[in-house]
Design a protein around this motif. Structure first.
Motif, PDB file in Angstrom:
ATOM      1  N   PRO A 110      35.137  14.009 -51.064  1.00 47.81           N
ATOM      2  CA  PRO A 110      36.282  13.923 -52.188  1.00 47.81           C
ATOM      3  C   PRO A 110      36.344  12.600 -52.714  1.00 47.81           C
ATOM      4  O   PRO A 110      36.604  12.546 -54.122  1.00 47.81           O
ATOM      5  CB  PRO A 110      37.427  14.171 -51.474  1.00 47.81           C
ATOM      6  N   LYS A 111      36.024  11.484 -52.165  1.00 52.63           N
ATOM      7  CA  LYS A 111      36.269  10.121 -52.835  1.00 52.63           C
ATOM      8  C   LYS A 111      35.137   9.337 -53.189  1.00 52.63           C
ATOM      9  O   LYS A 111      34.998   8.036 -53.490  1.00 52.63           O
ATOM     10  CB  LYS A 111      37.232   9.277 -51.866  1.00 52.63           C
ATOM     11  N   SER A 112      33.711  10.057 -52.981  1.00 51.60           N
ATOM     12  CA  SER A 112      32.658   9.322 -53.269  1.00 51.60           C
ATOM     13  C   SER A 112      32.457   9.464 -54.748  1.00 51.60           C
ATOM     14  O   SER A 112      32.940  10.108 -55.576  1.00 51.60           O
ATOM     15  CB  SER A 112      31.670  10.125 -52.710  1.00 51.60           C
ATOM     16  N   ASP A 113      31.377   8.441 -55.200  1.00 51.61           N
ATOM     17  CA  ASP A 113      31.110   8.507 -56.577  1.00 51.61           C
ATOM     18  C   ASP A 113      30.369  10.010 -56.876  1.00 51.61           C
ATOM     19  O   ASP A 113      29.773  10.805 -56.158  1.00 51.61           O
ATOM     20  CB  ASP A 113      29.925   7.425 -56.845  1.00 51.61           C
TER      21      ASP A 113
END
Length: 397
Positions: A110-113
């Protein structure tokens, strides 16, 4: 004109029993001393080479489709390049084969590049639907092939995992062990679960319609056409320039005079070292290759069925000893058994109906490559026009 060896199958030989008894005594001692020099067949090697590009593309397609959701990060696919036997980086491969896949950005977590993902294109998905339709249209053929594989086996049972491994060689659908087997309980019974320990597919009922080999069907057709009985036998088809020593030619002549042994006969009573068993083994290999889509199968794959089909550990020598029936290619570092009579040059004589799937896939690849060639042409023309414009502007200044 019929070949010298094929002519033996046209008439009953009066002293067949006497010849067989004498040959039986000599067989075990003589076969070990017979040496056949392997000779390269460029045209049959070319037949294998012709399929190299589309097979490489098919490996990549299977890799993507086997992933959860049928998508994979481009970086993950790149790490599998060596296993996929790709000679170029994955981005280069994708550029060379447009139309197979779509690239899009998404997050692995979800919060990755954002990273690039690969998925099947609409064009590839349409092909996959066509593939299902072709398999559905040829379901009776697929069922017959599966029955035949079981009918030739010892106790009419074959390891289910082994059958799954060879599904592409015979044109079976990916999920045939689930959908097809359960659909025809009158033919098949599955013991155990494939992939989870030992599991076997058993033939439930014997179908006499399936118990005729390609050789027997051909003999029947020739008998009807010629008006007299033609003995079932193998066709010898040696390439031009192939030389065999006199002792080998005599051995083959005597061996060809022995009665044909159907791969569907019960041979539990035969001596494994007898010439009849050799004739039966050659018949099984002939039938297996005839049932395969490309009329050729890698020798290591055939070796997986030694137990089921009663092959000896040295079974691969059959392909060189009977080099007028088979050719053992070494193309690509893989030993491949090829049925000679199935080819004219590097082309198949009679195409399996399931080959239409491969033809459709090749068409898909060709369309993508033509599209890429057109894009490159337009790009070159644009660059050329820009350069000409710059030259004119420079001249005016």
């Amino acid at each position: 004109m019929l070949s010298k060896f094929r002519a033996f199958s046209l008439f009953q030989i009066s002293n067949t029993k006497t010849t067989a008894r004498c040959f039986l005594l000599q067989f075990s001692a003589s076969i070990s001393s017979l040496k056949v020099v392997w000779r390269k067949d460029p045209k049959l090697d070319q037949a294998i080479e012709n399929d190299k590009k589309w097979r490489m593309c098919a490996r990549v397609v299977r890799e993507v489709l086997n992933e959860p959701g049928q998508v994979i990060a481009l970086s993950y696919l790149q790490k599998r390049r060596e296993r996929l036997r790709l000679h170029v980086n994955v981005p280069t491969f994708l550029a060379q084969n447009p139309g197979l896949f779509d690239l899009y950005k998404d997050r692995i977590k979800p919060k990755s590049d954002l990273v690039t993902f690969v998925r099947a294109s609409d064009r590839l998905n349409r092909f996959l639907e066509e593939e299902k339709m072709i398999q559905a249209e040829n379901e009776p053929l697929i069922v017959a092939k599966l029955c035949k594989l079981l009918m030739m086996a010892k106790d009419r049972v074959v390891c289910a995992d082994k059958l799954i491994e060879v599904k592409r060689e015979f044109g079976f659908p990916n999920d045939f062990m689930v959908t097809l087997v359960s659909k025809y309980p009158e033919y098949f019974r599955l013991h155990g679960t494939p992939g989870e320990g030992q599991s076997f597919l058993e033939l439930v009922n014997w179908n006499e319609e399936f118990a005729k080999s390609v050789i027997e069907k051909r003999a029947e057709a020739e008998s009807t056409s010629l008006g007299f009985r033609v003995r079932p036998d193998f066709v010898w088809k040696l390439p031009r320039g192939f030389f065999m020593k006199k002792e080998m030619r005599e051995w083959i002549r005597d061996w060809m005079e022995l009665p044909y042994v159907s791969p569907y006969e019960d041979v539990s009573h035969l001596d494994p070292a007898s010439p009849e068993m050799e004739k039966r083994m050659v018949g099984v290999f002939h039938e297996l290759l005839s049932l395969s889509i490309h009329k050729r199968v890698a020798v290591p794959i055939l070796g997986k069925f030694c137990e089921e089909y009663r092959f000896s550990n040295a079974f691969s020598s059959v392909f060189t000893r009977h080099s007028g029936i088979f050719y053992m290619s070494l193309k690509g570092g893989i030993r491949t058994a090829v049925l000679r009579e199935a080819y004219k040059g590097d082309e198949l004589v009679d195409c399996d109906p399931l080959l239409e799937i491969k033809n459709k896939f090749v068409e898909l690849l060709d369309e993508g490559r033509e599209q890429r060639a057109e894009q490159l042409r337009i790009s070159r023309e644009t660059i050329q026009k820009d350069m000409e414009l710059m030259v004119r502007l420079g001249t005016n200044n």
